[in-house]
Design an enzyme around this catalytic site. Structure first.
Site, mmCIF file in Angstrom:
data_model
loop_
_atom_site.group_PDB
_atom_site.id
_atom_site.type_symbol
_atom_site.label_atom_id
_atom_site.label_comp_id
_atom_site.label_asym_id
_atom_site.label_seq_id
_atom_site.Cartn_x
_atom_site.Cartn_y
_atom_site.Cartn_z
ATOM 1 C CG ASP A 129 38.144 -69.139 39.425
ATOM 2 O OD1 ASP A 129 37.354 -68.184 39.540
ATOM 3 O OD2 ASP A 129 37.849 -70.296 39.754
ATOM 4 C CG HIS A 158 36.145 -67.048 35.937
ATOM 5 N ND1 HIS A 158 35.772 -68.111 36.737
ATOM 6 C CD2 HIS A 158 36.564 -67.608 34.764
ATOM 7 C CE1 HIS A 158 35.961 -69.248 36.081
ATOM 8 N NE2 HIS A 158 36.444 -68.965 34.896
#
Length: 415
Positions: free
Chosen positions: A228, A260
């Protein structure tokens, strides 16, 4: 006093156990200001490093005793030590030697109440986690539980420190957290450096570093490869109330791999300000520089500066998304994100799918975006929408197809 926690075999542990409880409460640690002298033989503490015998109680007693004695350093030697949640104490440094691993229990019953994370701390001063060792969250079991629950299960964080001052995490490898790896929340004077943080690219919500509502944070020389956000700077509400913004954040010399990207948000109701990022590389991340928020959990995001950035095979190098729809806590309709004074200089990105998307709201336009010496090559161009005072100089956006820059409701120069 430096206290080595020796890696003992089970038989040795049985022999010293009666003395161990006494030592842990009497001579486990001397005040940090005292003269450093070798620990006497009787002061040597023994933990079982077999990876299966839970060592939470002796380790916690050592930390508590050290804190009560005024602080100091506890050294954990090579070995794998199974632990359940522990709580740090002020003026205590927990130092993991090379080859030492703190391995998280996967028993859900261990994580409850105030001890819902592996390493916890609240209202501390001068606390540190250092060394060349590893803290392993044993996350695979938790990731599967999360998926089996329909993505509703609350999972432990690896390290969660709240309302503390002078926090240092230096040199460690943090890996496979059940959820976020390292979260300082409402802290001041935070130094996070020389860290390696890793989890599989498919592991859910395994953010690397998430400073939330903190002031004076330094993140330097870290390698982050997760499932993430590599870093997420947050400034949300606390128990429904607006609190201090997240501000004065310095990020330098970091390497971002899977993940991310380097994000601000999505929680920004209390504000994020004065962020400086320099000399960082992104390789294979989904996003590069990213600001995400939405009405209902947004606030002021101001004075962000990024310089000397290199991106390779990053899907979306530049993202501002103020209609982010993946956070269900958007329950404050007056909390509207407002992004302004963002400067990006000396950025090179190659192999991207899109040059990026910078989109404000019609009722909250992006303000004062400045790009200088930005070079991006991508399959498609850069989208700019709902922005005022955008300035580009010495920039080159190369799109394999379509227009290099697509604008709507934008004012400025150089594009």
């Amino acid at each position: 006093m430096l206290i080595p926690l020796a890696n003992g075999r089970r038989s040795g542990y049985k022999r010293v156990l009666p003395a161990l409880a006494f030592l842990l409460t009497t001579v486990a640690c001397r005040p940090a200001t005292s003269t450093v002298t070798p620990a006497p033989p009787a002061g040597t503490l023994t933990l079982i490093g077999d990876g299966t015998t839970n060592q939470t109680k002796p380790l916690q007693r050592a930390i508590d005793s050290c804190g009560s004695a005024g602080g100091g350093t506890l050294i954990i030697p090579a070995g794998t030590y199974l632990i359940s949640p522990i709580t740090l104490r002020s003026r205590v440094t927990l130092q993991l030697s090379a080859g030492a691993t703190l391995l998280a229990s996967t028993d859900a019953a261990d994580y409850s109440g105030k001890l819902s994370n592996l390493i916890n701390g609240d209202s501390l001063t001068n606390v540190a986690l250092t060394g060349q060792g590893t803290i392993d969250g044993n996350g695979a079991v938790w990731w599967q539980r999360y998926l089996d629950s329909g993505k509703t299960l609350s999972r432990p964080r690896l390290i969660y420190i709240t309302r503390s001052t002078d926090l240092t995490v230096d040199g460690l490898t943090l890996t496979n957290s059940p959820s976020f790896h390292l979260v300082p929340y409402l802290c001041q004077n935070v130094t996070l450096k020389n860290l390696t943080i890793s989890a599989p690219a498919t592991s859910p919500n395994t953010d690397g570093i998430d400073p939330a509502n903190c002031t004076h944070v330094v993140i330097d020389n870290c390698t982050i490869d997760t499932g993430d956000d590599n870093i997420a700077i947050k400034g949300g509400r606390s128990n429904g109330q607006l609190v201090q913004p997240c501000r004065d954040i310095q990020i330098s010399n970091c390497r971002f791999l899977h993940g991310h990207g380097l994000s601000v948000g999505s929680e920004t109701s209390s504000g994020v300000a004065d962020v400086a990022v320099s000399n960082c590389t992104f390789t294979g991340t989904t996003n590069g520089i990213r600001i995400k928020s939405q009405t209902g959990l947004g606030g002021s995001v101001q004075n962000l500066a990024y310089s000397k950035i290199t991106m390779t095979d990053v899907t979306n190098p530049l993202v501002i998304d103020l209609a982010y729809a993946l956070n269900a806590n958007n329950i404050y309709p007056t909390d509207v994100p407002a992004v302004g004074n963002v400067a990006i200089s000396g950025l090179t990105a190659t192999g991207s799918k899109s040059a990026g998307s910078l989109v404000g709201l019609t009722n909250s336009l992006l303000q004062n975006l400045t790009f200088s010496s930005v070079q991006i090559s991508a399959q498609t161009g850069l989208i700019l929408q709902n922005a005022r005072n955008v300035t580009m100089s010495a920039c080159r956006i190369q799109a394999a197809s379509g227009q290099p820059i697509i604008t709507q409701n934008v004012t400025g120069t150089g594009f």
